[in-house]
Design a protein around this motif. Structure first.
Motif, PDB file in Angstrom:
ATOM      1  N   ALA A  27       2.517   9.076   4.480  1.00 48.82           N
ATOM      2  CA  ALA A  27       3.345   9.082   3.281  1.00 48.82           C
ATOM      3  C   ALA A  27       4.260   7.877   3.288  1.00 48.82           C
ATOM      4  N   ALA A  28       3.669   6.703   3.543  1.00 50.04           N
ATOM      5  CA  ALA A  28       4.431   5.486   3.762  1.00 50.04           C
ATOM      6  C   ALA A  28       4.112   4.432   2.701  1.00 50.04           C
ATOM      7  N   ASP A  29       5.026   3.502   2.537  1.00 48.32           N
ATOM      8  CA  ASP A  29       4.796   2.301   1.735  1.00 48.32           C
ATOM      9  C   ASP A  29       4.603   1.153   2.713  1.00 48.32           C
ATOM     10  N   TYR A  50       0.875  -1.170   0.000  1.00 46.58           N
ATOM     11  CA  TYR A  50       0.000   0.000   0.000  1.00 46.58           C
ATOM     12  C   TYR A  50       0.905   1.210   0.000  1.00 46.58           C
ATOM     13  N   SER A  51       0.818   2.001  -1.039  1.00 40.60           N
ATOM     14  CA  SER A  51       1.699   3.156  -1.153  1.00 40.60           C
ATOM     15  C   SER A  51       0.911   4.438  -1.045  1.00 40.60           C
ATOM     16  N   ALA A  52       1.557   5.443  -0.476  1.00 39.06           N
ATOM     17  CA  ALA A  52       0.940   6.765  -0.424  1.00 39.06           C
ATOM     18  C   ALA A  52       0.946   7.423  -1.785  1.00 39.06           C
ATOM     19  N   ALA A  82      -2.684  15.918   2.012  1.00 43.06           N
ATOM     20  CA  ALA A  82      -2.807  16.859   3.121  1.00 43.06           C
ATOM     21  C   ALA A  82      -2.696  16.120   4.437  1.00 43.06           C
ATOM     22  N   GLY A  83      -1.866  16.637   5.324  1.00 37.96           N
ATOM     23  CA  GLY A  83      -1.669  16.013   6.617  1.00 37.96           C
ATOM     24  C   GLY A  83      -0.634  14.918   6.618  1.00 37.96           C
ATOM     25  N   ALA A  84      -0.131  14.542   5.440  1.00 37.94           N
ATOM     26  CA  ALA A  84       0.841  13.465   5.372  1.00 37.94           C
ATOM     27  C   ALA A  84       2.205  13.945   5.819  1.00 37.94           C
ATOM     28  N   ALA A  85       3.033  12.993   6.246  1.00 40.14           N
ATOM     29  CA  ALA A  85       4.389  13.315   6.660  1.00 40.14           C
ATOM     30  C   ALA A  85       5.242  13.595   5.425  1.00 40.14           C
ATOM     31  N   PRO A  86       5.926  14.744   5.330  1.00 38.52           N
ATOM     32  CA  PRO A  86       6.767  15.024   4.176  1.00 38.52           C
ATOM     33  C   PRO A  86       7.984  14.110   4.165  1.00 38.52           C
ATOM     34  N   ALA A  87       8.364  13.648   2.978  1.00 39.19           N
ATOM     35  CA  ALA A  87       9.556  12.808   2.858  1.00 39.19           C
ATOM     36  C   ALA A  87      10.805  13.647   3.074  1.00 39.19           C
ATOM     37  N   ILE A  88      11.739  13.125   3.860  1.00 43.82           N
ATOM     38  CA  ILE A  88      13.005  13.786   4.135  1.00 43.82           C
ATOM     39  C   ILE A  88      14.117  12.814   3.795  1.00 43.82           C
ATOM     40  N   ALA A  89      15.149  13.295   3.149  1.00 43.13           N
ATOM     41  CA  ALA A  89      16.252  12.440   2.732  1.00 43.13           C
ATOM     42  C   ALA A  89      16.784  11.656   3.931  1.00 43.13           C
ATOM     43  N   GLY A  90      17.010  10.363   3.732  1.00 38.90           N
ATOM     44  CA  GLY A  90      17.557   9.525   4.786  1.00 38.90           C
ATOM     45  C   GLY A  90      16.510   8.842   5.639  1.00 38.90           C
ATOM     46  N   GLN A  91      15.251   9.243   5.525  1.00 40.83           N
ATOM     47  CA  GLN A  91      14.202   8.607   6.301  1.00 40.83           C
ATOM     48  C   GLN A  91      13.697   7.359   5.585  1.00 40.83           C
ATOM     49  N   ASN A  92      13.315   6.374   6.362  1.00 33.80           N
ATOM     50  CA  ASN A  92      12.748   5.146   5.826  1.00 33.80           C
ATOM     51  C   ASN A  92      11.240   5.169   6.036  1.00 33.80           C
ATOM     52  N   HIS A  93      10.483   5.322   4.954  1.00 32.90           N
ATOM     53  CA  HIS A  93       9.026   5.381   5.047  1.00 32.90           C
ATOM     54  C   HIS A  93       8.373   4.047   4.729  1.00 32.90           C
ATOM     55  N   PRO A 143      -4.688   1.593   3.346  1.00 31.18           N
ATOM     56  CA  PRO A 143      -4.391   2.699   2.422  1.00 31.18           C
ATOM     57  C   PRO A 143      -4.470   4.071   3.075  1.00 31.18           C
ATOM     58  N   HIS A 144      -5.375   4.236   4.044  1.00 35.39           N
ATOM     59  CA  HIS A 144      -5.457   5.527   4.737  1.00 35.39           C
ATOM     60  C   HIS A 144      -4.193   5.773   5.566  1.00 35.39           C
ATOM     61  N   LEU A 145      -3.699   4.749   6.237  1.00 32.64           N
ATOM     62  CA  LEU A 145      -2.442   4.902   6.973  1.00 32.64           C
ATOM     63  C   LEU A 145      -1.295   5.238   6.023  1.00 32.64           C
ATOM     64  N   ALA A 146      -1.257   4.560   4.885  1.00 32.99           N
ATOM     65  CA  ALA A 146      -0.185   4.814   3.914  1.00 32.99           C
ATOM     66  C   ALA A 146      -0.209   6.262   3.452  1.00 32.99           C
ATOM     67  N   THR A 147      -1.390   6.779   3.167  1.00 26.72           N
ATOM     68  CA  THR A 147      -1.504   8.157   2.690  1.00 26.72           C
ATOM     69  C   THR A 147      -1.121   9.152   3.774  1.00 26.72           C
ATOM     70  N   LEU A 148      -1.653   8.961   4.976  1.00 25.18           N
ATOM     71  CA  LEU A 148      -1.432   9.936   6.045  1.00 25.18           C
ATOM     72  C   LEU A 148       0.024   9.992   6.490  1.00 25.18           C
TER      73      LEU A 148
END
Length: 268
Positions: A260-262, A5-7, A19-30, A253-258
């Motif tokens: 910003a996770a796979d 399930y991908s965001a 909206a409301g999702a965690a922004p991706a930051i270099a080095g983070q594992n989503h 899928p809602h968790l993935a979106t909120l």
């Protein structure tokens, strides 16, 4: 079989988190590894959480030492355990033992067990027909804000209930998800409880969504220490049972979106 399930539904969506999702930051594992445990006793599920937490904390310690030595860092993992439990009451660190209204004989009569545990919150019930989720997330991979974390877990449940045409929300000062939540509503009912622990930004424990839960078990406690509000379930509100697996497939899928996770399903 692996289910993801991908965001990000498309390359265009990848550049614009929801909206409301965690922004991706270099080095983070989503990436989040999802284990569906089925029905499992509370104690082994708790021990698995503790094991995954300890592994993540140990890796974070190694990374701190590696950073000091100018060495490369290893990505920490994120986990989500989904399960249901046989009847069990759990009491959080801030809970009052008198909020359990059964003695040992009463627990045995109702086929239930009791555990004092290290999450926040008071007493709650877990049992068959309840969807329990235990995220072991390193919030350094997402954002370091425990209140935002709780609100996103709540939001994922709120969106899942909306898939069933139920309008749910929050009540100020009370963690969890409620129906008839608006101020002045005549019958506020809790459908999902939350209680977490966070160590060095790594979480454990999580949420419990009443799907087909036997609500009579809540009559033997003061749920979350709240005396003037009811408890409900998806089955009670809809008038029919709903498969837990179906609710899981709405929730993920809602968790993935909120976040910003796979979300990647793996074998237990």
């Amino acid at each position: 079989m692996t289910t993801t399930y991908s965001a990000c539904a498309s390359p265009a969506a990848e550049a614009q988190p929801a909206a409301g999702a965690a922004p991706a930051i270099a080095g983070q594992n989503h990436r989040v590894l999802v284990q569906r445990l089925g029905r499992v006793d509370y104690q082994p599920a708790w021990e698995l959480q503790e094991q995954l937490l300890a592994e993540t904390l140990a890796l974070k310690t190694q990374n701190r030492l590696a950073a000091e030595a100018g060495q490369p860092l290893a990505a920490t993992l994120n986990h989500l355990l989904l399960c249901e439990h046989p009847p069990v009451y759990t009491l959080g660190k801030s809970g009052k033992p008198e909020h359990l209204l059964l003695d040992e004989a009463g627990l045995a009569q109702h086929g239930a067990t009791f555990h004092r545990i290290n999450r926040g919150g008071d007493i709650t019930f877990h049992g068959p027909g309840q969807l329990v989720g235990y995220p072991i997330f390193d919030l350094d991979n997402f954002f370091t804000d425990i209140h935002r974390y709780l609100r996103l877990l709540e939001e994922a449940v709120i969106l899942t209930l909306a898939d069933y045409n139920l309008r749910a929300g929050r009540i100020v000062g009370l963690t969890g998800v409620w129906l008839d939540f608006e101020e002045g509503a005549p019958n506020p009912r809790k459908i999902c409880a939350l209680g977490v622990k966070c160590s060095r930004w790594v979480t454990m424990h999580g949420f419990a969504l009443n799907v087909n839960t036997d609500l009579s078990y809540f009559g033997h406690i003061v749920p979350c220490g709240i005396t003037d509000k009811a408890v409900t379930s998806l089955e009670h509100e809809l008038g029919h049972a709903v498969p837990l697996t179906e609710v899981q497939e709405h929730l993920l899928p809602h968790l993935a979106t909120l976040f910003a996770a796979d979300l990647i399903s793996v074998s237990p």
